[in-house]
Design a protein around this motif. Structure first.
Motif, mmCIF file in Angstrom:
data_model
loop_
_atom_site.group_PDB
_atom_site.id
_atom_site.type_symbol
_atom_site.label_atom_id
_atom_site.label_comp_id
_atom_site.label_asym_id
_atom_site.label_seq_id
_atom_site.Cartn_x
_atom_site.Cartn_y
_atom_site.Cartn_z
ATOM 1 N N ALA A 1 -0.906 6.507 -6.685
ATOM 2 C CA ALA A 1 -2.214 5.876 -6.828
ATOM 3 C C ALA A 1 -3.214 6.544 -5.888
ATOM 4 C CB ALA A 1 -2.118 4.381 -6.523
ATOM 5 N N VAL B 1 -4.952 -3.061 -5.231
ATOM 6 C CA VAL B 1 -3.965 -3.600 -4.289
ATOM 7 C C VAL B 1 -4.661 -4.314 -3.127
ATOM 8 C CG1 VAL B 1 -2.053 -3.079 -2.730
ATOM 9 C CG2 VAL B 1 -2.293 -1.797 -4.867
ATOM 10 N N GLN C 1 -7.940 3.554 -6.312
ATOM 11 C CA GLN C 1 -7.069 2.644 -7.059
ATOM 12 C C GLN C 1 -6.367 1.663 -6.132
ATOM 13 O OE1 GLN C 1 -4.743 5.690 -9.052
ATOM 14 N NE2 GLN C 1 -5.658 5.178 -11.039
ATOM 15 N N ILE C 2 -5.934 2.153 -4.976
ATOM 16 C CA ILE C 2 -5.271 1.267 -4.005
ATOM 17 C C ILE C 2 -6.238 0.191 -3.522
ATOM 18 C CG2 ILE C 2 -4.220 1.159 -1.713
ATOM 19 C CD1 ILE C 2 -3.101 3.964 -2.235
ATOM 20 N N ALA D 1 2.223 1.763 -3.454
ATOM 21 C CA ALA D 1 1.200 2.275 -4.371
ATOM 22 C C ALA D 1 0.951 3.758 -4.131
ATOM 23 C CB ALA D 1 -0.094 1.483 -4.190
ATOM 24 N N ARG D 2 0.946 4.158 -2.873
ATOM 25 C CA ARG D 2 0.753 5.585 -2.568
ATOM 26 C C ARG D 2 1.934 6.412 -3.072
ATOM 27 N NH1 ARG D 2 -1.360 6.133 3.593
ATOM 28 N NH2 ARG D 2 -1.694 8.274 2.875
ATOM 29 N N ILE E 1 0.840 -1.202 0.000
ATOM 30 C CA ILE E 1 0.000 0.000 0.000
ATOM 31 C C ILE E 1 0.871 1.247 0.000
ATOM 32 C CG2 ILE E 1 -1.725 1.285 1.325
ATOM 33 C CD1 ILE E 1 -2.789 -1.419 2.297
ATOM 34 N N THR E 2 1.935 1.220 0.788
ATOM 35 C CA THR E 2 2.856 2.364 0.827
ATOM 36 C C THR E 2 3.483 2.599 -0.538
ATOM 37 O OG1 THR E 2 3.356 1.925 3.157
ATOM 38 C CG2 THR E 2 4.914 3.291 1.937
#
Length: 217
Positions: free
Chosen positions: A128, A137, A132-133, A123-124, A120-121
Motif C-alpha cells: 500500500a 488504515v 492509501q495507508i 499495509a506497507r 500500518i506495517t
C-alpha cells in the motif's frame, strides 16, 4: 427577563453557534491534515522528514501556547484583512479558527498514535502507498478518537467564543459582558451561563454517544 432580552439571548445563541460551527469546520478541515502531517513525518514514520516535522511542531506549539485573549488582539490586523472588520461575529471566527486548528492538530495526532502500528506495517508489507495507508488504515482506525477530538475542540471553542465577547466578538459572551456586567443585570449573566452550560452538556453528551457507537463497530 424582558421579551427584548429573551430575543437578544436567542440571537446571541445563534451568533455563538455560527462562530463555533464555522471555526470548528476550519479546525477539522485543516487541523486533521496537519495532525496527519505530524504523524507521517515523525521519526521512523512512513514519510519521515524531521526538518518538516520540527517546523510544524514549532508552529503548532507556538500558537497553542498563546492565551486566546492575547491571540485575538495580536492578530487584529490579520483579522481585519480577512474579514474586513475587527469586531463582530464574522471577525471573531478568524481568531477562533487560528486557535482551533493547531489545537485540533495535536489532539488528532494523539488519536492517530493510538492506531495499532501492526496494521500500518501489514499495509506497507502488502504494497500500500502512504496515501492509501492514511486514507484506508490510519484515518478509519482513528475515527472514534478523531470524533472525540472534534468534540473537545468544539467545547473549547464555546469557551473561546465567550471570551471573544470581551472585544466585541458578538454571541453570548458579548451579551453577558454588555448587559450582565456593564449594565448590572445579574439575571442576564445567569441566563448566559446557564445557556452555555446546557450547550456544552448537549454537545458533549452527543459526542460521547457517537464515540461509543463507533467504538462498538
Amino acid at each position: 427577563m424582558s421579551p427584548q432580552l429573551i430575543d437578544l439571548l436567542l440571537s446571541s445563541l445563534l451568533e455563538t453557534l455560527l462562530m463555533v460551527g464555522v471555526s470548528s469546520g476550519f479546525a477539522v478541515l485543516l487541523g486533521v491534515p496537519l495532525g496527519v502531517a505530524l504523524i507521517v513525518t515523525g521519526r521512523d514514520a512512513m514519510l519521515q522528514n524531521l526538518p518538516v516535522n520540527r517546523v510544524l511542531a514549532v508552529i503548532v506549539n507556538a500558537t497553542r501556547s498563546v492565551p486566546f485573549v492575547i491571540l485575538m488582539v495580536a492578530i487584529i490586523p490579520f483579522t481585519r484583512w480577512v474579514a474586513q472588520t475587527s469586531i463582530g461575529t464574522t471577525a471573531a471566527i478568524v481568531p477562533l479558527s487560528v486557535a482551533a486548528i493547531p489545537f485540533m492538530a495535536r489532539i488528532a495526532e494523539n488519536a492517530m498514535r493510538e492506531v495499532d502500528p501492526g496494521l500500518i506495517t501489514a499495509a506497507r508489507a502488502m504494497g500500500a502507498s502512504p496515501l492509501q495507508i492514511i486514507l484506508k488504515v490510519l484515518l478509519p482506525e482513528a475515527l472514534p478518537g478523531l470524533v472525540a477530538a472534534t468534540i473537545v475542540t468544539v467545547v473549547s471553542l464555546i469557551g473561546y467564543s465567550a471570551m471573544a465577547g470581551a472585544i466585541g466578538g458578538g454571541g453570548l459572551g458579548d451579551m453577558g459582558i454588555r448587559y450582565g456586567y456593564q449594565r448590572f443585570l445579574p439575571e442576564v449573566m445567569l441566563a448566559v451561563v446557564v445557556v452555555l452550560v446546557l450547550l456544552v452538556q448537549v454537545i458533549q453528551s452527543f459526542g460521547d454517544w457517537l464515540v461509543r457507537r463507533m467504538s462498538h463497530r
